[in-house]
Design a protein around this motif. Structure first.
Motif, PDB file in Angstrom:
ATOM      1  N   THR A 406     -13.764  20.238   4.272  1.00 49.32           N
ATOM      2  CA  THR A 406     -13.307  20.816   2.991  1.00 49.32           C
ATOM      3  C   THR A 406     -12.332  20.110   2.285  1.00 49.32           C
ATOM      4  O   THR A 406     -11.319  19.804   2.847  1.00 49.32           O
ATOM      5  N   THR A 408     -10.309  19.892  -1.384  1.00 49.50           N
ATOM      6  CA  THR A 408      -9.362  20.757  -2.537  1.00 49.50           C
ATOM      7  C   THR A 408      -8.544  19.553  -3.075  1.00 49.50           C
ATOM      8  O   THR A 408      -8.134  18.522  -2.629  1.00 49.50           O
ATOM      9  N   GLU A 409      -8.149  20.090  -4.484  1.00 53.83           N
ATOM     10  CA  GLU A 409      -7.232  18.966  -5.158  1.00 53.83           C
ATOM     11  C   GLU A 409      -5.866  19.793  -4.921  1.00 53.83           C
ATOM     12  O   GLU A 409      -5.740  21.146  -4.966  1.00 53.83           O
ATOM     13  N   GLY A 413      -8.200  24.198  -6.615  1.00 48.22           N
ATOM     14  CA  GLY A 413      -8.955  24.604  -5.630  1.00 48.22           C
ATOM     15  C   GLY A 413      -9.984  23.558  -5.194  1.00 48.22           C
ATOM     16  O   GLY A 413      -9.689  22.284  -5.350  1.00 48.22           O
ATOM     17  N   ALA A 414     -11.129  23.838  -4.969  1.00 49.31           N
ATOM     18  CA  ALA A 414     -12.107  23.155  -4.279  1.00 49.31           C
ATOM     19  C   ALA A 414     -12.519  22.028  -5.404  1.00 49.31           C
ATOM     20  O   ALA A 414     -12.561  22.598  -6.562  1.00 49.31           O
ATOM     21  N   ASP A 455     -17.646  21.229   0.276  1.00 45.17           N
ATOM     22  CA  ASP A 455     -17.866  21.745   1.661  1.00 45.17           C
ATOM     23  C   ASP A 455     -18.811  21.342   2.257  1.00 45.17           C
ATOM     24  O   ASP A 455     -20.216  21.563   1.650  1.00 45.17           O
ATOM     25  N   ASP A 493      -9.706  18.755   6.888  1.00 43.93           N
ATOM     26  CA  ASP A 493      -9.190  19.608   5.572  1.00 43.93           C
ATOM     27  C   ASP A 493      -8.525  18.503   4.770  1.00 43.93           C
ATOM     28  O   ASP A 493      -7.437  18.084   4.944  1.00 43.93           O
ATOM     29  N   VAL A 495      -6.935  17.229   1.403  1.00 46.12           N
ATOM     30  CA  VAL A 495      -6.283  17.579   0.057  1.00 46.12           C
ATOM     31  C   VAL A 495      -6.048  16.245  -0.603  1.00 46.12           C
ATOM     32  O   VAL A 495      -5.480  15.372  -0.239  1.00 46.12           O
TER      33      VAL A 495
END
Length: 865
Positions: A406, A408-409, A413-414, A455, A493, A495
């Motif tokens: 998944t 995200t920035e 968000g995604a 995702d 995850d 980021v």
């Protein structure tokens, strides 16, 4: 014999090894005609059977399609229209284009444009058919009629006919003229397509009528296939290949109808280049003062996929087969979507795909002992031996694990990302032989995915894997190792930090091909997903001689917040004077190829006696600029092949002079100086040309694009052109703003590094005035930490006047992505100068892209005292 060369290389095409013949024929004999010319060919019923899809067993029919009978395909590549013709029996169909402007390379109609199976009176699962050309020498019939000779009502075969005189096929006439100087424009041809009841194949039968008093030695017969990368090609026994020879060539659409082609005589030499295959068979002699009929080829139709096609070919050849059924499991559970490949000894036979229950059926020669290999990307392989009388098999793959990412920035968000899995430690990527035809990914990767919502779950065999998550060059990457355990899913995850400042700038790739181009097999949706994942905000679709745009796909995928689709075309006068990108353009669905800009004129059904005429480059680009959209024109890859534009005009970079001034575009503004497909030597030539034109007082600006035809080899957005457009929102930017910014030179080229340059308030494309003997250039170099930056050259009037080395300590402590910021003084000549900043790194853009070196180049700032 197999030969590879580029269509632009006429010397290569003219090789006898490519099928040429020293006695290929003389030029058209003027005034020499027979006392009694041969009669015109019969023309049949213009409509045919009223219910062409209504055949039952023992019947075949021919007639016109209605709009309601035309199926849809996921790719949207069908060019069928209401009024085109169909030959159909109770299980297969061949679609023939009506007379008139064609959407394909052959402009005349009367040729096959699709195959499908027939179920319940409907066409089902049509193939992503490419294009099949029908030649006599280098010429094809200028179709003046398409008609039905026999509609099948009498229980016999259904026969369709296309008639017309011969003329050199426009697109291929320039290179093939070296082999076939005689166009035979005084010869008429009729092409019959014959489908028997219950048959699995269509016979293509050619009739020739010559008015000449002497026989015509027409040279080797050419069988030509285009768009071959849409539906991979295979040879019986050999497997998948882009080089063909022998009795049959197969065109495989795993999810739909497939087809195979067998010339009347074996193919003994081929020319393969850029998705175009020319196969040569025995020489053709057309007798004097009369007609001649000969079978040209057979087209077998089956499916779905190769196994369905092989069943059809077995019926055609009278070869006995037996079915093998079985399952593929992974860790004891059914594995859907696995491909089961069948070999016997060194021969490749067939393949099929498992259904949701993991079940498959393949068909093999009745007495063959075979080996089955199960393969699905991201999974281990499994094999099973089946005896010569065996009919079942079970293939068990070890249980897999998976990696769930998944993305995200940071602080948002995604986001769309590129996710790659690479082996680490002792892990290895399961592979199968190349002839199995499995689509590859980037070298050394188990998987490359482009989740537009950030995702994705990727299957992986147990072991240690490197997971790389990236979002183009403006972001840091996540690069981590995970241990995959059978039956478990590892969570990543990711980021990502955006570290590059590109305020009011959007980056575009102005040269992207998909399967709508004859030399690309890439799915258009995959190209859009890739562009969005890699941070290309302006993906410009540039198909060969087709106006198209990614706008509809961007809307379908719901990624309008990340990308703006702009319509474009690549004018492809490849064999004459090169390629030109034209944007922005609005596709016209009612016009031929979306409103393509022609670079040739040719005979038509209304004027069949006209000659093929090549238009000059100035005439073509002038017509392009005159379009209502007022588009910009980019000279694409000006030196890549001998016939490209700068080679054609004989540009001398030292003087800015050309050998063909009448062919020179005085309004030239944009040059694709940086093309990912160029060799290092060609890139140096392009730079020399650009610098030379600037020194000759041309206001010309550089563009950088990927020219991506195969996504696994040519990543979108390397390089990319970053244009000042006054907004960061793709939804609000206009195509005209992009055109105007690019045409004004308000752009820089990024191959991973970003550069800003200014002299006072004057940036790239602008003119700084009121200067003295020197000017101060403010330079900022930005790059994410994973991108190597070593230094930059300051180029003034084509010469390097300063070379700055960038050290790690030069980075801004408060913003490490700013790798260098400062000023450089440069000389200004009395009559004016220009300055370009060229930044380089010497370590590839790993682990995101392989074999690509980072760089950035500004467009020129013009300096005046």
């Amino acid at each position: 014999m197999r030969t590879r060369c580029h269509l632009g290389m006429l010397a290569c095409v003219a090789l006898a090894a490519c099928g040429g013949d020293d006695d290929a024929g003389a030029p058209d004999a003027a005034g020499a005609v027979c006392e009694t010319p041969p009669p015109a060919f019969e023309v049949g019923d213009p409509t045919g059977h009223a219910d062409p899809l209504g055949a039952t067993s023992g019947q075949a029919r021919a007639g016109r399609l209605t709009a309601g009978q035309i199926p849809t395909t996921p790719s949207g590549l069908l060019t069928w229209q209401a009024g085109d013709f169909v030959l159909a029996n109770d299980h297969v169909a061949l679609v023939i284009e009506d007379v008139g402007d064609s959407e394909l390379i052959d402009p005349w109609g009367g040729r096959p444009i699709g195959v499908a199976r027939v179920e319940g009176g409907a066409l089902v699962e049509p193939a992503d058919f490419g294009e099949l050309l029908i030649f006599a020498g280098r010429s094809s019939p200028v179709t003046t009629s398409v008609s039905v000779i026999a509609d099948g009502s009498d229980g016999g075969p259904a026969i369709m006919r296309a008639t017309g005189r011969l003329a050199g096929l426009p697109f291929l006439a320039p290179p093939l003229s070296a082999l076939y100087p005689d166009q035979m424009t005084d010869v008429s041809m009729a092409v019959d397509y014959v489908l028997e009841p219950d048959a699995d194949l269509v016979t293509v039968r050619l009739h020739y009528a010559s008015p000449r008093p002497g026989a015509i030695q027409a040279g080797s017969i050419v069988h030509a296939f285009l768009y071959g990368r849409r539906t991979p090609m295979a040879l019986p026994g050999e497997g998948f290949t882009e080089q063909i020879e022998g009795d049959w060539v197969q065109f495989v659409d795993d999810d739909a109808t497939s087809w195979a082609y067998a010339p009347a005589a074996p193919m003994d030499s081929t020319l393969s280049t850029s998705g175009i295959i020319l196969a040569f068979t025995d020489a053709l002699t057309i007798p004097a003062c009369g007609t001649m009929t000969r079978d040209h080829a057979r087209i077998a139709i089956g499916g779905p996929g190769l196994d369905g096609l092989e069943q059809a070919r077995a019926r055609v050849l009278g070869t006995a087969q037996r079915a093998i059924t079985g399952t593929v499991t992974a860790g004891g559970a059914p594995l859907a979507g696995a491909r089961v490949h069948v070999t016997t000894g060194e021969d490749y036979l067939t393949r099929a795909t498992t259904d949701e229950a993991g079940a498959f059926t393949v068909h093999v020669p009745a007495t063959a002992a075979v080996t089955l290999t199960a393969y699905k990307r991201g999974w281990a392989t499994a094999t099973a031996e089946v005896a010569d009388d065996g009919t079942t098999a079970a293939l068990a793959i070890p249980e897999n694990g998976a990696v769930h990412v998944t993305a995200t920035e940071a602080g948002a968000g995604a986001i769309p990302v590129r996710v790659q899995l690479l082996p680490a430690g002792a892990s290895a990527i399961p592979t199968v032989p190349e002839r199995f035809g499995e689509a590859g990914t980037v070298a050394g990767r188990l998987a490359v995915e482009y989740p537009v919502d950030g995702d994705v779950t990727i299957p992986a065999p147990p072991g240690t894997w490197q997971v790389v998550v990236s979002r183009g060059f403006e972001y840091e990457i996540v690069d981590t190792e995970v241990t995959v355990v059978a039956g478990e899913t590892v969570e990543v995850d990711a980021v990502l930090d955006r570290v590059i400042d590109t305020t009011d700038v959007m980056c575009g790739d102005f040269h992207i091909h998909t399967h709508r181009s004859f030399d690309s097999g890439d799915d258009a949706r995959e190209k859009v997903r890739s562009a969005v994942a890699d941070g290309v905000e302006l993906p410009v679709r540039s198909e060969h001689d087709v106006v198209d745009s990614f706008a509809a796909i961007i809307a379908e995928l719901g990624v309008g917040a990340w990308a703006k689709g702009i319509g474009s075309i690549e004018i492809t006068a490849a064999q004459l004077y090169g390629h030109f990108g034209v944007f922005p353009l609005e596709p016209d669905p009612e016009a031929r190829n979306g409103g393509a800009i022609p670079w040739q004129r040719w005979p038509t059904a209304e004027d069949p006696d006209a000659e093929v005429e090549n238009l000059g480059p100035v005439e073509v680009v002038t017509a392009a600029r005159a379009r209502p959209e007022a588009p910009a024109v980019i000279v694409n890859h000006p030196r890549q092949i001998p016939s490209d534009y700068f080679n054609y005009v004989g540009l001398d970079p030292a003087t800015g002079m050309v050998d063909r001034p009448a062919a020179w575009d005085d309004d030239l503004r944009l040059i694709e100086v940086f093309n990912d497909a160029d060799s290092p030597a060609v890139r140096l030539e392009n730079l020399a040309d650009w610098y030379g034109l600037l020194n000759a007082d041309y206001t010309v600006f550089a563009v950088g694009s990927s020219d991506s035809h195969r996504i696994r080899l040519e990543p979108l957005g390397y390089p990319r052109t970053c244009v000042e457009v006054g907004t960061d929102e793709p939804a609000t930017v206009t195509a005209n703003a992009v055109r105007d910014g690019l045409s004004a030179g308000h752009a820089t080229i990024s191959g991973g590094i970003y550069v800003d340059a200014a002299v006072g308030a004057a940036g790239p494309g602008d003119t700084a005035t009121g200067l003295g003997a020197t000017a101060t250039v403010t330079v900022r170099v930005q790059a994410a930490s994973w991108v190597d930056v070593d230094g930059f050259d300051v180029v003034v009037d084509g010469e390097v006047v300063a070379a700055e080395v960038i050290e790690p300590g030069d980075a801004d402590p408060g913003n490490p992505a700013v790798r260098w910021s400062g000023t450089v003084d440069v000389p200004v000549a009395a009559d004016g100068s220009w300055v370009v900043i060229h930044v380089r790194g010497d370590a590839p853009l790993e682990p995101v892209h392989i074999d690509r070196l980072p760089f950035a180049v500004s467009n020129p700032i013009f300096l005046r005292r």
